[in-house]
Scaffold this active site. Structure first.
Site, PDB file in Angstrom:
ATOM      1  N   VAL A  60      39.351  41.674  52.023  1.00 33.06           N
ATOM      2  CA  VAL A  60      38.678  42.599  51.111  1.00 33.06           C
ATOM      3  C   VAL A  60      37.771  41.776  50.211  1.00 33.06           C
ATOM      4  O   VAL A  60      38.200  40.789  49.610  1.00 33.06           O
ATOM      5  CB  VAL A  60      39.698  43.405  50.264  1.00 33.06           C
ATOM      6  CG1 VAL A  60      38.973  44.256  49.227  1.00 33.06           C
ATOM      7  CG2 VAL A  60      40.554  44.291  51.154  1.00 33.06           C
ATOM      8  N   ALA A 105      37.708  37.991  46.288  1.00 35.89           N
ATOM      9  CA  ALA A 105      38.085  38.473  47.619  1.00 35.89           C
ATOM     10  C   ALA A 105      39.552  38.121  47.841  1.00 35.89           C
ATOM     11  O   ALA A 105      40.142  37.355  47.065  1.00 35.89           O
ATOM     12  CB  ALA A 105      37.240  37.814  48.691  1.00 35.89           C
ATOM     13  N   LYS A 106      40.139  38.675  48.846  1.00 34.02           N
ATOM     14  CA  LYS A 106      41.488  38.282  49.248  1.00 34.02           C
ATOM     15  C   LYS A 106      41.665  38.660  50.712  1.00 34.02           C
ATOM     16  O   LYS A 106      41.045  39.618  51.178  1.00 34.02           O
ATOM     17  CB  LYS A 106      42.544  39.021  48.395  1.00 34.02           C
ATOM     18  CG  LYS A 106      43.871  38.320  48.335  1.00 34.02           C
ATOM     19  CD  LYS A 106      43.874  37.213  47.299  1.00 34.02           C
ATOM     20  CE  LYS A 106      45.152  36.447  47.262  1.00 34.02           C
ATOM     21  NZ  LYS A 106      45.173  35.490  46.141  1.00 34.02           N
ATOM     22  N   GLY A 107      42.528  37.918  51.402  1.00 32.67           N
ATOM     23  CA  GLY A 107      42.762  38.232  52.804  1.00 32.67           C
ATOM     24  C   GLY A 107      44.239  38.121  53.126  1.00 32.67           C
ATOM     25  O   GLY A 107      45.026  37.566  52.354  1.00 32.67           O
TER      26      GLY A 107
END
Ligand code: NAD
Length: 409
Positions: A60, A105-107
């Site tokens: 995201v 962001a992050k994943g």
């Protein structure tokens, strides 16, 4: 009624409060409340026994107003898109508080790394990177390690990206091994940043380090490093814990001799619940989220809560602490040392010139001190808690640059 333990709702609760106090324009509110992009991928992987498994992965990207996105990748069986969305927004606010030119962001990949062999883990990582190849990059989105991902995983990601680019691109991820484009000081950065803030907070407590009693939950990268550095600065670290429980000594623990909590000798054992309620000057939750909640906040006896972990305090606990006059130094400020040195790593990779430990430490100290001062001033100016001030400052910065860039149509 907001669910106290839902990270997305917790983040939005803080965001909404800060946005309201800032009288944020309703259009900008909608822009900042929603991520820029949510990507879901399904990763086919041939397991060691020949079976094909499918792993679900997310990334995201919350905001790119101030620069490329930045944020970790976690591997865990219970990662959800909602959680990743909250963490991505958190990264936007964290980068803005310390004023580094990144968005958030992050994943995540839904998997249990303890059940994967090393070659399966490598395949999951490489396939995830390949599926994300159009969305990540030094100018676009720069992943980093998070829960259950490490320097090795970052080296595989960097290599996969580089194989597609046909040349080595070290700046595509941070948290790499030193020698492969990693920065000196990255491993200790979050604990180091916490120590800088603890030293600054002594002025509020009006105490010398030797008179300051510190309790730390979590003895991993963040908690363990903070314990050692605070001990070296003369603080009395009276209790530390890991997931199995804690140890306590009223005169202070000999931190350098404690490598594993379970091995510590001739010392009182306490539970994690007891540890959080010990009387002390500074309590550092550095383990995991939702540790200080409506269930225990009224029994906390610290003067300052310095958040090493992400989201250790729920908004209900925040309200109780405000009533009890306990100062909370929020995660998006207190643990931003890690992302700050990630930024330094990205700068060094692009520069192709690497700094000495001392240089990393000096620059990090400057960023942490300045950010703490900014948040403190903002809180005093607006008569709000440090948490609300940190969110207001961050949202104000991101909103300002979003407005300046304009909405492209
Ligand atoms: P880590 O895995 O190295 O250490 C975690 C420690 O917490 C371990 O000692 C573990 O035993 C303990 N722990 C885990 N669950 C617990 C529980 N339920 N009760 C008590 N103890 C428990 O992780 P880390 O990198 O030190 O990260 C800790 C926290 O800090 C996380 O919230 C992470 O998101 C946050 N954080 C880490 C960094 C970083 O640079 N590593 C940066 C910013 C924020």
């Amino acid at each position: 009624m907001v669910d106290e333990t839902n990270p997305f709702e917790e983040m939005m609760q803080r965001f909404d409060r800060a946005a309201e106090l800032l009288r944020l324009d309703s259009g900008l509110y909608k822009v900042l409340r929603n991520p820029t992009r949510e990507i879901t991928v399904y990763l086919p992987v041939i397991m060691d026994d020949g079976r094909i498994e499918i792993f679900k992965g997310f990334r995201v990207q919350h905001n790119i107003a101030r620069g490329p996105c930045k944020g970790g990748i976690r591997y865990s069986p219970d990662v959800t898109l909602d959680e990743i969305k909250a963490l991505a927004a958190w990264m936007t606010w964290k980068c803005a508080v310390v004023n580094i030119p990144f968005g958030g962001a992050k994943g995540g990949v839904v998997c249990d790394p303890s059940q994967l062999t090393i070659s399966e883990l490598e395949k999951v990582t490489r396939r995830y990177t390949a599926e994300m190849i159009d969305f990540i990059g030094p100018e676009k989105d720069v992943p980093a390690p998070d829960l259950n991902t490490d320097e090795q995983v970052m080296a595989w990601m960097m290599d996969t990206y580089s194989m597609h680019a046909r040349h080595t691109v070290t700046a595509v991820v941070t948290g790499k091994p030193v020698g492969l484009g990693g920065s000196r000081g990255r491993r200790e950065a979050t604990g180091f940043g916490l120590t800088v803030i603890a030293l600054e907070a002594l002025r509020i407590l009006n105490k010398a380090p030797e008179e300051t009693r510190v309790v730390i939950q979590g003895y991993g990268n963040v908690g363990g490093t903070a314990a050692l550095l605070l001990h070296q600065q003369g603080f009395k670290v009276v209790a530390v814990s890991d997931i199995h429980g804690g140890i306590y000594h009223r005169d202070g623990l000999a931190i350098p001799s404690i490598t594993r909590i379970a091995d510590a000798q001739k010392i009182d054992r306490i539970t994690n619940a007891e540890l959080l309620e010990l009387s002390c000057d500074i309590l550092i939750p550095a383990a995991t989220e939702n540790q200080l909640t409506s269930k225990n906040a009224d029994r906390v006896r610290a003067k300052i809560v310095l958040e090493g972990a992400n989201g250790p305090t729920t908004h209900v606990a925040d309200e109780i602490f405000e009533e009890k006059n306990i100062l909370v130094i929020p995660d998006i400020l207190a643990n931003a040392g890690g992302v700050t040195v990630s930024y330094f790593e990205w700068v060094q990779d692009r520069y192709g010139y690497f700094w000495k430990d001392q240089e990393v430490r000096e620059r990090l100290t400057e960023v942490m001190k300045m950010s703490f001062g900014d948040v403190l001033n903002y809180a005093q100016m607006h008569q709000v808690t440090l948490r609300t001030a940190a969110y207001m400052l961050a949202i104000d910065r991101v909103a300002h640059y979003t407005k300046l860039r304009g909405i492209y149509a």
